[in-house]
Scaffold this motif. Structure first.
Motif, mmCIF file in Angstrom:
data_model
loop_
_atom_site.group_PDB
_atom_site.id
_atom_site.type_symbol
_atom_site.label_atom_id
_atom_site.label_comp_id
_atom_site.label_asym_id
_atom_site.label_seq_id
_atom_site.Cartn_x
_atom_site.Cartn_y
_atom_site.Cartn_z
ATOM 1 N N GLU A 31 2.153 -3.116 -4.471
ATOM 2 C CA GLU A 31 1.537 -3.044 -2.898
ATOM 3 C C GLU A 31 0.402 -1.829 -3.316
ATOM 4 O O GLU A 31 0.361 -0.721 -3.903
ATOM 5 N N GLU A 36 0.510 -6.418 0.426
ATOM 6 C CA GLU A 36 1.723 -6.187 0.896
ATOM 7 C C GLU A 36 2.830 -7.050 0.722
ATOM 8 O O GLU A 36 2.426 -8.270 0.457
ATOM 9 N N LYS A 38 6.916 -8.585 1.021
ATOM 10 C CA LYS A 38 8.154 -8.764 1.738
ATOM 11 C C LYS A 38 9.140 -9.727 1.077
ATOM 12 O O LYS A 38 8.792 -10.900 0.608
ATOM 13 N N ASP A 55 1.339 -6.002 10.231
ATOM 14 C CA ASP A 55 1.075 -6.319 8.798
ATOM 15 C C ASP A 55 -0.121 -7.106 8.633
ATOM 16 O O ASP A 55 -1.335 -6.552 7.833
ATOM 17 N N LEU A 59 -3.931 -5.652 7.198
ATOM 18 C CA LEU A 59 -4.753 -6.155 6.117
ATOM 19 C C LEU A 59 -5.987 -6.898 6.650
ATOM 20 O O LEU A 59 -6.870 -6.981 5.549
ATOM 21 N N LEU A 66 -0.890 -10.936 2.036
ATOM 22 C CA LEU A 66 0.672 -10.684 2.218
ATOM 23 C C LEU A 66 1.626 -11.427 1.382
ATOM 24 O O LEU A 66 1.200 -12.866 1.529
ATOM 25 N N ASP A 72 10.490 -5.777 -2.656
ATOM 26 C CA ASP A 72 9.706 -4.579 -2.504
ATOM 27 C C ASP A 72 10.390 -3.576 -3.297
ATOM 28 O O ASP A 72 11.181 -2.852 -2.570
ATOM 29 N N ARG A 143 -4.888 0.221 6.701
ATOM 30 C CA ARG A 143 -3.833 0.151 5.714
ATOM 31 C C ARG A 143 -4.322 1.741 5.050
ATOM 32 O O ARG A 143 -5.451 2.371 5.006
ATOM 33 N N THR A 146 -0.858 2.352 0.145
ATOM 34 C CA THR A 146 0.162 1.551 -0.209
ATOM 35 C C THR A 146 0.745 0.825 1.119
ATOM 36 O O THR A 146 2.017 0.222 1.084
ATOM 37 N N GLY A 147 0.343 0.905 2.094
ATOM 38 C CA GLY A 147 0.890 0.188 3.310
ATOM 39 C C GLY A 147 0.232 0.205 4.547
ATOM 40 O O GLY A 147 -1.011 1.089 4.773
ATOM 41 N N LYS A 148 0.542 -0.295 5.770
ATOM 42 C CA LYS A 148 0.088 -0.112 6.804
ATOM 43 C C LYS A 148 0.239 1.019 7.512
ATOM 44 O O LYS A 148 1.202 1.752 7.501
#
Length: 410
Positions: A31, A36, A38, A55, A59, A66, A72, A143, A146-148
């Motif tokens: 990530e 991202e 899942k 998500d 992005l 994604l 993860d 973002r 490493t993430g939203k």
């Protein structure tokens, strides 16, 4: 199909389940700001769809991927386990279109499990959106490393201001292109497609063989029921960063161009400029004309079907050009047609419609501007055409022509 994974990572070209396993093991799918992960998307529910929407919206700010079907492991790509693919693409399309403001167009790539039917990984590709940032239930999303995360007001205002500056800059560029074009004046259609972050030199070899490139771009374009074609362009000139093709000889002194004479020449004069970053600029004359019988005053008419056919083909060609350049970002598009005041839509050559339309266009020039992504340009070019032309066609009472185009392509 190569996928954007961030500015410092080589583009990834997955074709199978094994490619996903290899990329995950190499750390390519850990990530980041652009990736991202899942393991699966929870069962269809309001809460699960809201999380999925966040998500996707995050992005879309800068583009990314994604990946569904990978565990993860604290931000690292874990085991590639796959997920049920049944109905998943449709659900994601629905969330992207109805759960996010402005709506998103995404591209889904299923990579089936080698031994489990209906199981696999699903890659959701999001191009950097020209309309971002995007909102989910009252909050804009972006973002981090490493993430939203939700964007603060200052970030939202900055991004919206940057979008406005880009739109203004594109309008100026489009105006300059029309001014410098060898064709101009009443009845000349101009259309410009510009990749917002196109790379100079990406098509350097192709634009050195412009006839071959133009042929490849025009192969198997949709047939037009009224007999319009994109045109044979046999004259070639090299220009800065590209080539210009036309069906007429461009004067050496471009000041002595065809802007005044184009409307007096019976043939449809056409020119196309293709640049090595994927930019496409096309002009065609005589989209307006006068028609009458005997000594009657000619009725000023606009070839709406010609405008529609050319715009659809050019939109498809721009998508193909972007693919050849390896471009997966945002596009700015402009369309202009001058000398329209008092003109009505011409009747169809097919005979399905009879008589002249009564509605007339109230202004001299129509200017259509829109933005799109590489995904929409390739997956639904007719929707882009709709945004460009429907305002003018509505005034002339011929929106059905746009609806017919969409029906033929579905």
């Amino acid at each position: 199909m190569s996928l954007y994974m961030g500015p410092t990572v080589e583009r990834w070209t997955p074709a199978s389940w094994g490619d996903v396993e290899s990329a995950a093991a190499a750390g390519l799918l850990d990530e980041t700001h652009w990736v991202e992960l899942k393991k699966a998307v929870p069962a269809d529910s309001k809460a699960a769809n809201r999380e999925l929407a966040k998500d996707l919206a995050s992005l879309a700010c800068d583009g990314g991927l994604l990946v569904i079907g990978i565990e993860d492991d604290s931000g690292k790509a874990g085991a590639v386990v796959g997920t049920s693919l049944a109905g998943l693409q449709d659900r994601i399309d629905q969330v992207a279109g109805a759960g996010i403001d402005p709506p998103l167009v995404v591209r889904s790539i299923p990579l089936p499990h080698p031994s489990m039917d209906g199981h696999g990984c699903l890659l959701i590709v999001l191009d950097a959106s020209a309309d971002g940032p995007h909102m989910v239930e009252g909050s804009y999303w972006g973002r981090g490393d490493t993430g939203k995360r939700p964007l603060i007001d200052l970030e939202v205002r900055r991004r919206l201001a940057e979008n406005e500056q880009r739109r203004n800059a594109f309008e100026d560029r489009f105006a300059a292109a029309r001014h410098q074009a060898p064709l101009g004046g009443p009845g000349v259609l101009h259309v410009l497609f510009r990749p917002r972050a196109g790379r100079r030199g990406a098509l350097a070899a192709e634009v050195d063989s412009p006839r071959n490139l133009f042929h490849d771009l025009t192969v198997e374009l949709p047939l037009d029921p009224d007999g319009w074609t994109i045109g044979e362009l046999d004259q070639v000139r090299r220009v800065l960063h590209g080539a210009e093709l036309s069906n007429f000889e461009v004067p050496r002194d471009r000041a002595a161009n065809l802007k005044d004479a184009a409307s007096q020449i019976e043939a449809h004069l056409r020119s196309a400029r293709i640049e090595d970053d994927g930019t496409l600029f096309y002009s065609c004359s005589r989209l307006t004309y006068g028609a009458g019988q005997g000594g009657a005053t000619p009725q000023p008419l606009m070839s709406t079907r010609g405008v529609l056919a050319l715009t659809e083909w050019l939109t498809i060609m721009a998508g193909r050009l972007g693919d050849r350049a390896g471009y997966a970002g945002s596009w700015d598009i402009g369309l202009a047609l001058a000398g329209l005041e008092g003109h009505s839509a011409a009747p169809a050559n097919s005979g399905r419609l009879t008589g002249l339309y009564r509605a007339t266009y109230p202004e001299d020039e129509y200017l259509g501007l829109t933005t799109t992504t590489a995904t929409e340009l390739n997956s639904n070019p007719q929707r882009v055409v709709d945004r460009l032309l429907r305002p003018a066609f509505r005034i002339l009472g011929v929106e059905q022509q746009i609806d017919d185009m969409a029906s033929r392509s579905s």
